[in-house]
Design a protein around this motif. Structure first.
Motif, PDB file in Angstrom:
ATOM      1  N   SER A   1       0.829  -1.190   0.000  1.00  0.00           N
ATOM      2  CA  SER A   1       0.000   0.000   0.000  1.00  0.00           C
ATOM      3  C   SER A   1       0.867   1.245   0.000  1.00  0.00           C
ATOM      4  O   SER A   1       1.946   1.278   0.597  1.00  0.00           O
ATOM      5  N   ALA A   2       0.362   2.272  -0.678  1.00  0.00           N
ATOM      6  CA  ALA A   2       1.102   3.528  -0.773  1.00  0.00           C
ATOM      7  C   ALA A   2       1.034   4.268   0.556  1.00  0.00           C
ATOM      8  O   ALA A   2       0.061   4.143   1.298  1.00  0.00           O
TER       9      ALA A   2
ATOM     10  N   GLN B   1       3.742  21.790  -2.825  1.00  0.00           N
ATOM     11  CA  GLN B   1       4.961  21.364  -2.141  1.00  0.00           C
ATOM     12  C   GLN B   1       4.807  19.961  -1.549  1.00  0.00           C
ATOM     13  O   GLN B   1       5.758  19.167  -1.545  1.00  0.00           O
ATOM     14  N   ALA B   2       3.611  19.634  -1.067  1.00  0.00           N
ATOM     15  CA  ALA B   2       3.379  18.266  -0.542  1.00  0.00           C
ATOM     16  C   ALA B   2       3.470  17.244  -1.654  1.00  0.00           C
ATOM     17  O   ALA B   2       4.032  16.159  -1.473  1.00  0.00           O
ATOM     18  N   SER B   3       2.906  17.586  -2.814  1.00  0.00           N
ATOM     19  CA  SER B   3       2.980  16.668  -3.960  1.00  0.00           C
ATOM     20  C   SER B   3       4.410  16.460  -4.421  1.00  0.00           C
ATOM     21  O   SER B   3       4.833  15.332  -4.729  1.00  0.00           O
ATOM     22  N   ALA B   4       5.190  17.547  -4.469  1.00  0.00           N
ATOM     23  CA  ALA B   4       6.579  17.438  -4.908  1.00  0.00           C
ATOM     24  C   ALA B   4       7.400  16.613  -3.920  1.00  0.00           C
ATOM     25  O   ALA B   4       8.275  15.833  -4.312  1.00  0.00           O
ATOM     26  N   ALA B   5       7.118  16.735  -2.622  1.00  0.00           N
ATOM     27  CA  ALA B   5       7.868  16.002  -1.608  1.00  0.00           C
ATOM     28  C   ALA B   5       7.560  14.512  -1.609  1.00  0.00           C
ATOM     29  O   ALA B   5       8.375  13.700  -1.195  1.00  0.00           O
ATOM     30  N   SER B   6       6.366  14.145  -2.072  1.00  0.00           N
ATOM     31  CA  SER B   6       5.961  12.741  -2.063  1.00  0.00           C
ATOM     32  C   SER B   6       6.466  11.983  -3.283  1.00  0.00           C
ATOM     33  O   SER B   6       6.347  10.764  -3.348  1.00  0.00           O
ATOM     34  N   GLN B   7       7.011  12.676  -4.261  1.00  0.00           N
ATOM     35  CA  GLN B   7       7.495  12.020  -5.475  1.00  0.00           C
ATOM     36  C   GLN B   7       8.769  11.225  -5.180  1.00  0.00           C
ATOM     37  O   GLN B   7       9.598  11.644  -4.407  1.00  0.00           O
TER      38      GLN B   7
END
Length: 292
Positions: A108-109, A286-292
């Protein structure tokens, strides 16, 4: 003189294959059959047949009884709970009752990162910041209403862009930057100002210290006349993360704002909502970029 084989003649039995039939005129009698002998032979045959039937029935009964007994023995064999199984391996050799489930690596992610975490502290909120990122484009559409963007401003001297009681509040709580932009719709103008702090706690404390006289300074220029300079205007104040944002809305013709001027209230609410969305999108990006 006699002809044929000697010795006693075999008695004819109609129930016995290959038996020879006695001649009707046996011996020197008068040619009539010996009814007594025939009756005696018939009785003998009947007795034999009776014993055969009795014997066969007994054997069948014994066979059926044996089959039933075998069925009962089979039904009460080692498979029943009441029986005592035999020839089983010792308990140490028996397999365990449950098998351990195979383990798999988690697939799971991880849960998504919270955008608020990135706009609540200067340590995480590292994306570019300025009028172009907070107020992009040349106009703004909110709920089918189009506002034209006027002048923008950016200063590290927060007190210089505030009026009345707000300058003291911003300075006392560590405001590091104040970004402004003005939008117009007809003769209505709204200036929105975003005060930046290092932490969420500082922004919340600053907002708690404000009052109805804590207002951002209106920003004229770029086709927008001076407004809210001595006239009564409508103001708002709020916070999200490490940002406190303020609006001041009024008429460019110098008229005072009253409770009947619903369009002025709507304009101020639209700009307040737009500013909140822009700051929140900043956290999402910023949250999306950090989760990559």
């Amino acid at each position: 003189m006699s002809y044929g084989q000697g010795g006693p003649q075999s008695q004819w039995d109609p129930w016995k294959p290959n038996s020879q039939q006695q001649p009707w005129n046996s011996g020197g009698d008068d040619g009539s059959p010996d009814w007594a002998a025939l009756a005696e032979a018939s009785e003998t045959r009947n007795k034999r047949r009776k014993w055969l039937f009795i014997g066969g029935g007994a054997l069948a009964t014994i066979a059926i009884g044996t089959a039933v007994a075998m069925a009962v023995v089979s039904a009460n064999g080692d498979d029943t709970a009441s029986g005592r199984p035999t020839n089983l391996p010792p308990s140490a050799a028996l397999p365990s009752g449950t098998a351990s489930a195979p383990s798999f690596a988690p697939t799971s992610a991880p849960p998504p990162l919270d955008p608020k975490d990135f706009i609540s502290s200067v340590k995480k909120d590292t994306a570019p910041l300025g009028p172009a990122t907070l107020f992009p484009g040349t106009q703004l559409t909110m709920n089918s209403t189009v506002y034209k963007k006027g002048a923008t401003a950016d200063t590290k001297n927060c007190a210089s862009a505030a009026d009345a009681t707000l300058p003291k509040v911003l300075t006392a709580n560590g405001c590091t930057r104040l970004v402004r932009a003005t939008y117009t719709k007809g003769d209505i103008a709204v200036t929105v100002g975003v005060a930046v702090f290092d932490t969420e706690a500082q922004a919340a404390k600053a907002k708690a210290r404000t009052d109805d006289k804590s207002i951002v300074r209106s920003l004229a220029g770029k086709g927008v006349k001076t407004f809210c300079d001595g006239a009564i205007c409508r103001s708002t104040r709020n916070t999200v993360g490490r940002y406190a944002y303020f609006t001041i809305a009024g008429f460019t013709n110098g008229h005072n704002v009253t409770k009947k001027d619903t369009k002025v209230f709507s304009a101020g609410d639209d700009l307040q909502e737009f500013t909140f969305r822009q700051i929140w999108r900043r956290g999402q990006a910023q949250a999306s970029a950090a989760s990559q």
